[in-house]
Scaffold this active site. Sequence first.
Site, PDB file in Angstrom:
ATOM      1  N   TYR A 184      -8.426 -20.232 -12.893  1.00  0.00           N
ATOM      2  CA  TYR A 184      -7.768 -20.704 -14.117  1.00  0.00           C
ATOM      3  C   TYR A 184      -8.736 -20.539 -15.274  1.00  0.00           C
ATOM      4  O   TYR A 184      -9.871 -21.005 -15.211  1.00  0.00           O
ATOM      5  CB  TYR A 184      -7.358 -22.176 -13.992  1.00  0.00           C
ATOM      6  CG  TYR A 184      -5.864 -22.288 -14.070  1.00  0.00           C
ATOM      7  CD1 TYR A 184      -5.200 -21.938 -15.247  1.00  0.00           C
ATOM      8  CD2 TYR A 184      -5.115 -22.680 -12.979  1.00  0.00           C
ATOM      9  CE1 TYR A 184      -3.813 -21.991 -15.316  1.00  0.00           C
ATOM     10  CE2 TYR A 184      -3.738 -22.731 -13.042  1.00  0.00           C
ATOM     11  CZ  TYR A 184      -3.088 -22.377 -14.216  1.00  0.00           C
ATOM     12  OH  TYR A 184      -1.723 -22.410 -14.276  1.00  0.00           O
ATOM     13  N   GLU A 191      -7.675 -20.755 -18.922  1.00  0.00           N
ATOM     14  CA  GLU A 191      -6.985 -20.925 -20.212  1.00  0.00           C
ATOM     15  C   GLU A 191      -8.000 -20.927 -21.335  1.00  0.00           C
ATOM     16  O   GLU A 191      -9.051 -21.568 -21.236  1.00  0.00           O
ATOM     17  CB  GLU A 191      -6.196 -22.238 -20.221  1.00  0.00           C
ATOM     18  CG  GLU A 191      -4.910 -22.145 -19.424  1.00  0.00           C
ATOM     19  CD  GLU A 191      -4.115 -23.444 -19.471  1.00  0.00           C
ATOM     20  OE1 GLU A 191      -4.655 -24.476 -19.925  1.00  0.00           O
ATOM     21  OE2 GLU A 191      -2.950 -23.414 -19.048  1.00  0.00           O
ATOM     22  N   ASP A 201       4.636  -0.970 -31.788  1.00  0.00           N
ATOM     23  CA  ASP A 201       4.789  -1.227 -30.359  1.00  0.00           C
ATOM     24  C   ASP A 201       4.496   0.098 -29.656  1.00  0.00           C
ATOM     25  O   ASP A 201       5.354   0.966 -29.536  1.00  0.00           O
ATOM     26  CB  ASP A 201       6.199  -1.722 -30.063  1.00  0.00           C
ATOM     27  CG  ASP A 201       6.399  -2.005 -28.574  1.00  0.00           C
ATOM     28  OD1 ASP A 201       5.517  -1.610 -27.771  1.00  0.00           O
ATOM     29  OD2 ASP A 201       7.423  -2.599 -28.212  1.00  0.00           O
ATOM     30  N   THR A 218       1.577  -1.878 -23.540  1.00  0.00           N
ATOM     31  CA  THR A 218       1.449  -2.177 -22.116  1.00  0.00           C
ATOM     32  C   THR A 218       0.194  -1.469 -21.636  1.00  0.00           C
ATOM     33  O   THR A 218      -0.339  -0.582 -22.311  1.00  0.00           O
ATOM     34  CB  THR A 218       2.638  -1.637 -21.298  1.00  0.00           C
ATOM     35  OG1 THR A 218       2.671  -0.215 -21.465  1.00  0.00           O
ATOM     36  CG2 THR A 218       3.955  -2.228 -21.751  1.00  0.00           C
ATOM     37  N   LYS A 253       1.579   2.073 -18.397  1.00  0.00           N
ATOM     38  CA  LYS A 253       2.369   3.293 -18.547  1.00  0.00           C
ATOM     39  C   LYS A 253       1.404   4.500 -18.550  1.00  0.00           C
ATOM     40  O   LYS A 253       0.633   4.624 -17.613  1.00  0.00           O
ATOM     41  CB  LYS A 253       3.273   3.169 -19.769  1.00  0.00           C
ATOM     42  CG  LYS A 253       4.279   2.002 -19.571  1.00  0.00           C
ATOM     43  CD  LYS A 253       5.277   1.820 -20.688  1.00  0.00           C
ATOM     44  CE  LYS A 253       6.176   0.612 -20.411  1.00  0.00           C
ATOM     45  NZ  LYS A 253       7.124   0.321 -21.507  1.00  0.00           N
ATOM     46  N   ARG A 291      -0.218  -3.409 -14.264  1.00  0.00           N
ATOM     47  CA  ARG A 291       0.944  -3.855 -15.024  1.00  0.00           C
ATOM     48  C   ARG A 291       0.507  -4.994 -15.935  1.00  0.00           C
ATOM     49  O   ARG A 291      -0.065  -5.984 -15.475  1.00  0.00           O
ATOM     50  CB  ARG A 291       2.018  -4.328 -14.047  1.00  0.00           C
ATOM     51  CG  ARG A 291       3.309  -4.795 -14.667  1.00  0.00           C
ATOM     52  CD  ARG A 291       4.424  -4.788 -13.626  1.00  0.00           C
ATOM     53  NE  ARG A 291       4.612  -3.432 -13.168  1.00  0.00           N
ATOM     54  CZ  ARG A 291       5.333  -2.511 -13.824  1.00  0.00           C
ATOM     55  NH1 ARG A 291       5.970  -2.814 -14.934  1.00  0.00           N
ATOM     56  NH2 ARG A 291       5.428  -1.281 -13.361  1.00  0.00           N
TER      57      ARG A 291
HETATM   58  C1  LIG Z   1       7.835  -0.859 -21.765  1.00  0.00           C
HETATM   59  C2  LIG Z   1       8.024  -1.373 -23.138  1.00  0.00           C
HETATM   60  C3  LIG Z   1       7.871  -2.728 -23.450  1.00  0.00           C
HETATM   61  C4  LIG Z   1       7.817  -3.824 -22.423  1.00  0.00           C
HETATM   62  O1  LIG Z   1       6.912  -3.805 -21.470  1.00  0.00           O
HETATM   63  P1  LIG Z   1       7.063  -4.769 -20.194  1.00  0.00           P
HETATM   64  O2  LIG Z   1       5.692  -4.750 -19.643  1.00  0.00           O
HETATM   65  O3  LIG Z   1       8.108  -4.168 -19.335  1.00  0.00           O
HETATM   66  O4  LIG Z   1       7.466  -6.109 -20.685  1.00  0.00           O
HETATM   67  C5  LIG Z   1       7.897  -3.112 -24.764  1.00  0.00           C
HETATM   68  N1  LIG Z   1       8.121  -2.223 -25.745  1.00  0.00           N
HETATM   69  C6  LIG Z   1       8.316  -0.923 -25.488  1.00  0.00           C
HETATM   70  C7  LIG Z   1       8.544   0.009 -26.618  1.00  0.00           C
HETATM   71  C8  LIG Z   1       8.284  -0.455 -24.179  1.00  0.00           C
HETATM   72  O5  LIG Z   1       8.516   0.825 -23.944  1.00  0.00           O
END
Ligand SMILES: *Cc1c(COP(=O)(O)O)cnc(C)c1O
Length: 426
Positions: free
Chosen positions: A60, A62, A206, A232, A235, A241
């Site tokens: 933990y 936090e 994003d 993320t 990817k 993840r």
């Molecule tokens: C994949 C993705 C997310 C979310 O990611 P998670 O880990 O699945 O929550 C957010 N924004 C965009 C543009 C994405 O392609």
Amino acid sequence: MSTPFWGPDFDALQQQDPEIAGVVLSELDRLRGGLQLIASENLTSPAVLAALGSTLSNKYAEGYPGRRYYGGCQVVDVAEEIGIARTKELFGAEHANLQPHSGASANLAAYAAFAKPGDTVLAMDLKQGGHLTHGSKVNFSGQWFNAVSYTVREDSELIDYDQVRDLAREHRPKIIIAGATAYPRLIDFKAFREIADEVGAIFMVDAAHFIGLVAGKAIPSPVSYADVVTATTHKVLRGPRGGMILSRAEHAKAIDKAVFPFSQGGPLMHSVAAKAVAMKEASTPAYQAYTAQVIANAQALAKSLEAEGMRAVSGGTDTHLALIDLRPIGVTGSEAEARSDAARITLNKNAIPYDPAPPMKPSGIRVGSPSVTTQGMVESDMAEIGRLLGRAVKAEQGTPAGDAELAEVAEAVSALVARNPAYPRP
Ligand SMILES: *Cc1c(COP(=O)(O)O)cnc(C)c1O
């Protein structure tokens, strides 16, 4: 081996829980036995998996390094500090937060740092490639915020920057968001920055999908233009993840507080450590070469699908993914997904811009090259994948001839992946 590591012990799992051990093995078989063309997936390294499967999961922690709400964090602090330093260096960012549990969690925190419920946010239309967290009515973003959407131009299928500016002037959003899940082209971050400045909005990128291409210096970086970049780590970036947030130093406090304590509790320290491992991997020339190959492969795949009679939305791709319009061959996205699956090719159905078909039966598919490129495949393999995919999506599943064709394609896929295995056996 005599390392003192107390980590993934598969024999123990098999003994104590054969059912779940079986699932783990079946999934490895699935990865090894077919082609993974899901654009948001990749194959992490054994080093990342080792950090993930470690006792760091127990702790933990936090708070942030040096400022924790629990004792005993001296060791995990080191992992987070190393991870943050590597991330800032890799992206030239003034601030990095590695604690978001996912991309969606990173977005929730970024919204929370800059907006209050009821405020207006401007983002890309979900139907045209935006993400759930960009204002969908079934997501917090659409329920807590007044989400206004911009689209792509119907002729070019590229973001309509004039429309973004018009909407920004009309709605005066608190946050303008660039970034999508199914947009194959580069985004003009400078244009977005200018629009945000004109209306006094926060500019958020994003970069969930393409942050890995930025890490490999294969495409331009949004970091110097954006106030905040969410992403993320699993990817193209090929880490565990999870999520992360990069920002300007002036927003560091707001971002950190929005992650913890506002939207999360204890960080997943095994995942934070695995993110640090991924950042080290992504800083190498080998990774840069990988990302250049990812793009070359996506382009080669799009070309070969066009040769099969399909249409690449916007005429191609600058990134790791292509959006494919199947209307020219008279097949739906759902049919294509099911047929490909039967041929051991995994991909997803996807709406195309201005799709006349319903969301559950969209007109397109999305294909991506990150996983097959990790397996070592190159343009000539992509040409073969394109031909196999062409045969698969045109096969009339459920008829004897169609099913025989799908079985034949599946055999050819097996031969292809045998030459470039995922997680090769030692
Ligand atoms: C994949 C993705 C997310 C979310 O990611 P998670 O880990 O699945 O929550 C957010 N924004 C965009 C543009 C994405 O392609």
